[in-house]
Design a protein around this motif. Structure first.
Motif, short mmCIF file in Angstrom:
data_model
loop_
_atom_site.label_atom_id
_atom_site.label_comp_id
_atom_site.label_asym_id
_atom_site.label_seq_id
_atom_site.Cartn_x
_atom_site.Cartn_y
_atom_site.Cartn_z
N ALA A 30 21.67 14.57 -7.27
CA ALA A 30 22.03 14.63 -8.68
C ALA A 30 22.64 13.30 -9.12
CB ALA A 30 23.03 15.75 -8.93
N THR A 44 25.15 8.63 -8.33
CA THR A 44 24.45 9.62 -7.52
C THR A 44 25.44 10.42 -6.69
OG1 THR A 44 22.52 8.17 -7.35
CG2 THR A 44 22.69 9.93 -5.72
N ASN A 81 22.23 15.51 -13.80
CA ASN A 81 20.78 15.39 -13.79
C ASN A 81 20.30 15.61 -12.36
OD1 ASN A 81 20.20 13.84 -16.60
ND2 ASN A 81 22.13 13.15 -15.71
N LEU A 83 17.67 15.22 -9.94
CA LEU A 83 16.49 14.38 -9.95
C LEU A 83 15.26 15.11 -9.42
CD1 LEU A 83 17.96 10.97 -8.73
CD2 LEU A 83 17.66 11.81 -11.07
N SER A 84 14.11 14.73 -9.95
CA SER A 84 12.84 15.28 -9.47
C SER A 84 12.36 14.47 -8.26
CB SER A 84 11.79 15.25 -10.57
OG SER A 84 11.35 13.92 -10.80
N GLN A 87 11.72 10.75 -8.53
CA GLN A 87 12.80 9.87 -8.99
C GLN A 87 13.68 9.35 -7.86
OE1 GLN A 87 14.35 12.73 -11.94
NE2 GLN A 87 13.79 11.24 -13.53
N TRP A 107 16.06 7.77 -20.87
CA TRP A 107 17.16 8.71 -21.04
C TRP A 107 17.41 8.90 -22.53
CZ3 TRP A 107 21.86 7.52 -23.40
CH2 TRP A 107 22.06 6.18 -23.69
N HIS A 115 21.23 12.11 -20.68
CA HIS A 115 20.25 12.97 -20.00
C HIS A 115 19.12 12.08 -19.51
CE1 HIS A 115 16.80 16.12 -20.59
NE2 HIS A 115 17.05 15.90 -19.32
N SER A 119 13.96 14.66 -15.20
CA SER A 119 14.75 15.30 -14.13
C SER A 119 14.23 16.72 -13.93
CB SER A 119 16.22 15.37 -14.53
OG SER A 119 16.76 14.09 -14.67
N TRP A 122 18.82 19.77 -15.87
CA TRP A 122 19.89 19.02 -16.50
C TRP A 122 20.94 19.97 -17.05
CZ3 TRP A 122 21.40 18.98 -21.68
CH2 TRP A 122 22.30 17.97 -22.03
N PRO A 153 12.45 19.42 -6.99
CA PRO A 153 13.67 18.61 -6.95
C PRO A 153 13.64 17.60 -5.80
CG PRO A 153 14.06 20.72 -5.91
CD PRO A 153 12.67 20.78 -6.48
#
Length: 172
Positions: A30, A44, A81, A83-84, A87, A107, A115, A119, A122, A153
């Motif tokens: 995240a 992060t 956020n 992250l996917s 990312q 963003w 945001h 992602s 969120w 994710p």
């Protein structure tokens, strides 16, 4: 036997041993975001969890030396956020100190927090409480707004990035 005596008998839990054990736990990656005035700021984290359904609450843990924590102490809103899987570059970028981490990042301002687009999910949160936790501060947040996309994710496991995959039933 006292707790301290029991720990001595079992052996000391060193930082290296603790990190190795925690590396065996798969965690979501995240980026926690806040506004420092008009400037977006983010870092992060891997310590993120849901906390409560009623009311909706989450928690994140921030290092006491975190620049973001210093900003958050004077702010009431923050974003989380998740992250996917696509990312992973952002995970590394936001894990570093200094610089404008948002350069080139898609963003938008949303519900009082930055945001990061694309992602996996969120959350916009209001600080409910800051709780000391060793060398970190645990931030309890009331969820004000949330959203998600159908992206797998980004996860962190044994010091490597990966993603979640669904186990399929084996044919009998």
């Amino acid at each position: 036997m006292t707790d301290q005596a029991a720990r001595k008998a079992l052996g000391e839990v060193t930082s290296d041993l603790f990190k190795a054990a925690m590396g065996s736990v798969c965690t979501p990656v995240a980026v926690v975001t806040v506004f420092d005035g008009a400037r977006p700021h983010g870092t992060t984290v891997s310590a993120f969890s849901s906390l409560s359904l009623a009311p909706p609450m989450v928690l994140v843990a921030l290092d006491e030396k975190s620049d973001l924590l210093a900003v958050l102490r004077s702010s009431s809103r923050f974003g989380i956020n998740i992250l996917s899987h696509a990312q992973d570059d952002l995970a590394g970028r936001f894990a570093t100190k200094g610089g404008d981490k948002f350069d080139g990042v898609s963003w938008m301002a949303r519900a009082g927090a930055p945001h990061i687009l694309q992602s996996a999910c969120w959350f916009s949160c209001e600080v409910a409480q800051l709780v000391p936790g060793g060398d970190h501060t645990i931030v309890l947040g009331n969820v004000l707004e949330t959203d998600y996309d159908d992206h797998a994710p980004l996860t962190y496991y044994r010091r490597s990035f990966g993603t979640h995959s669904v186990l399929h039933e084996q044919a009998s």
